[in-house]
Design a protein around this motif. Structure first.
Motif, PDB file in Angstrom:
ATOM      1  N   ALA A 211      24.676   2.761  24.688  1.00  0.00           N
ATOM      2  CA  ALA A 211      24.503   2.901  23.231  1.00  0.00           C
ATOM      3  C   ALA A 211      23.182   3.626  22.933  1.00  0.00           C
ATOM      4  O   ALA A 211      23.142   4.542  22.090  1.00  0.00           O
ATOM      5  CB  ALA A 211      24.526   1.525  22.575  1.00  0.00           C
ATOM      6  N   HIS A 214      23.227   7.358  23.433  1.00  0.00           N
ATOM      7  CA  HIS A 214      23.935   8.145  22.403  1.00  0.00           C
ATOM      8  C   HIS A 214      23.376   7.922  20.997  1.00  0.00           C
ATOM      9  O   HIS A 214      23.887   8.513  20.038  1.00  0.00           O
ATOM     10  CB  HIS A 214      25.427   7.796  22.423  1.00  0.00           C
ATOM     11  N   LYS A 216      23.795   5.235  19.313  1.00  0.00           N
ATOM     12  CA  LYS A 216      24.836   4.521  18.577  1.00  0.00           C
ATOM     13  C   LYS A 216      24.696   3.025  18.866  1.00  0.00           C
ATOM     14  O   LYS A 216      23.889   2.620  19.708  1.00  0.00           O
ATOM     15  CB  LYS A 216      26.233   5.003  19.030  1.00  0.00           C
ATOM     16  N   VAL A 221      30.073   2.185  20.656  1.00  0.00           N
ATOM     17  CA  VAL A 221      30.391   2.654  22.007  1.00  0.00           C
ATOM     18  C   VAL A 221      31.724   2.058  22.476  1.00  0.00           C
ATOM     19  O   VAL A 221      32.591   2.759  23.009  1.00  0.00           O
ATOM     20  CB  VAL A 221      29.247   2.296  22.994  1.00  0.00           C
ATOM     21  N   ARG A 224      34.691   3.620  20.614  1.00  0.00           N
ATOM     22  CA  ARG A 224      34.900   4.996  21.080  1.00  0.00           C
ATOM     23  C   ARG A 224      35.586   4.994  22.458  1.00  0.00           C
ATOM     24  O   ARG A 224      36.464   5.809  22.745  1.00  0.00           O
ATOM     25  CB  ARG A 224      33.521   5.672  21.155  1.00  0.00           C
ATOM     26  N   TRP A 225      35.153   4.065  23.317  1.00  0.00           N
ATOM     27  CA  TRP A 225      35.763   3.928  24.654  1.00  0.00           C
ATOM     28  C   TRP A 225      37.271   3.639  24.519  1.00  0.00           C
ATOM     29  O   TRP A 225      38.084   4.218  25.246  1.00  0.00           O
ATOM     30  CB  TRP A 225      35.025   2.802  25.401  1.00  0.00           C
ATOM     31  N   LEU A 254      31.754   9.951  24.699  1.00  0.00           N
ATOM     32  CA  LEU A 254      31.321   9.313  25.946  1.00  0.00           C
ATOM     33  C   LEU A 254      31.697  10.252  27.094  1.00  0.00           C
ATOM     34  O   LEU A 254      32.829  10.760  27.132  1.00  0.00           O
ATOM     35  CB  LEU A 254      32.020   7.962  26.110  1.00  0.00           C
ATOM     36  N   ASP A 258      29.993   7.558  31.564  1.00  0.00           N
ATOM     37  CA  ASP A 258      29.987   6.424  30.620  1.00  0.00           C
ATOM     38  C   ASP A 258      31.332   5.686  30.697  1.00  0.00           C
ATOM     39  O   ASP A 258      31.381   4.452  30.748  1.00  0.00           O
ATOM     40  CB  ASP A 258      29.825   6.898  29.171  1.00  0.00           C
TER      41      ASP A 258
END
Ligand code: NAD
Length: 280
Positions: A211, A214, A216, A221, A224-225, A254, A258
């Protein structure tokens, strides 16, 4: 891969479902759930995940009606999911439960109706009822929740309609890779519940590192993953700032490292019930 909050994935029956939505489990009926749904729609969310068991379908319905009256949205712009609860499973009782959900939601149809849990000896009859509801056009898509591979194999042997979606617990400590592959092969879209581990994963050191890299939050995170793994996601919050934060995940990517690092956090750890051993 979606690059906007309102982007959709096409389900196996051609219906388009937003990749991202608001979960409302434990959002209290009345002002709490209504304000959460309103905040989400105002921010740009278009999908809401409720269930008969959450006892907040009326509030969700009111917020949806308001959005249609005041936000210039039409019903087709929104994607509403609800679920048949365990004690209502069986053919006739599911049909009745569905009508009650519709009337609490004040809707003519839902976008997605799910079998909430694979109740033994009952889920096939329940599914037959969902097939009827689907064929009558009262649900644009039907699916399941908390189904393991063996439940799906069993169901697929006797069904006319392949579930569009399987909504399961899925987060960095329960990555569900085998189920993800199986569902992918069958054309069933996996959807993650408790993506944030009910809030328990937010201080995870490894996730905090990614996090920070980025700029974020850990929640962003994780969400997004999910999307980069092809998983539909429905984080819950009733806090407008967090609702906005969770939806703000389309301005970063990512990288492969990541993604691998997060995948390796798997511990097959459940925060919710085990679908092979539940009593709820
Ligand atoms: P979740 O993983 O979405 O976590 C929600 C918790 O995290 C809440 O306490 C919230 O306050 C906190 N949170 C959310 N965003 C945050 C942020 N940005 N920063 C800090 N904290 C934040 O857990 P969930 O509610 O269990 O799962 C999401 C949705 O999935 C549910 O609301 C429901 O719609 C669905 N669900 C389905 C099933 C099922 O059996 N099908 C089971 C559980 C949940």
């Amino acid at each position: 891969m979606p690059n906007h909050l309102q982007d959709t994935v096409t389900l196996n029956n051609g219906v388009k479902m937003p990749w991202f939505g608001l979960g409302v489990y434990l959002a209290k009926e009345g002002a709490e759930v209504e304000n959460a749904v309103k905040a989400a729609i105002d921010y740009g969310y278009r999908s809401i995940d409720t269930a008969a068991a959450y006892h907040n379908e009326e509030g969700v319905g009111r917020a949806v009606t308001q959005a249609i009256q005041h936000n210039g949205l039409s019903r087709e712009n929104l994607f509403i999911t609800t679920k048949v609860w365990n004690s209502d499973q069986g053919y006739e009782s599911t049909l009745e439960a569905f009508e009650k959900s519709l009337s609490r939601l004040k809707l003519d149809y839902v976008d997605l109706y799910l079998v909430h849990w694979p109740v033994k000896e009952k889920y096939k009859d329940t599914w037959k009822a969902l097939e009827k509801i689907y064929k009558e056009g009262k649900a644009r898509a039907i699916g399941v929740s908390n189904f393991q591979i063996h439940h799906l194999e069993d169901l697929l042997q006797d069904s006319e309609v392949v579930p569009t979606v399987n909504q399961v617990e899925l987060h960095p400590e329960l990555t569900q890779k085998e189920l993800l592959q199986y569902c992918h092969d069958q054309g069933i879209r996996l959807e993650a519940w408790s993506p944030l581990g009910q809030g328990n994963l937010l201080d995870h050191e490894v996730l905090q590192g990614i996090a920070k890299k980025h700029g974020k939050s850990v929640a962003q995170v994780i969400l997004r993953w999910d999307l980069q793994n092809g998983v539909v996601v429905i984080p819950k919050s009733v806090n407008p700032d967090r609702i906005a934060q969770n939806g703000n995940i389309f301005d970063f990517v990512l990288d492969a490292d990541d993604m691998r690092t997060i995948d390796q956090l798997n511990r097959n750890r459940r925060f919710g019930s085990d679908p092979d051993n539940f009593n709820i």
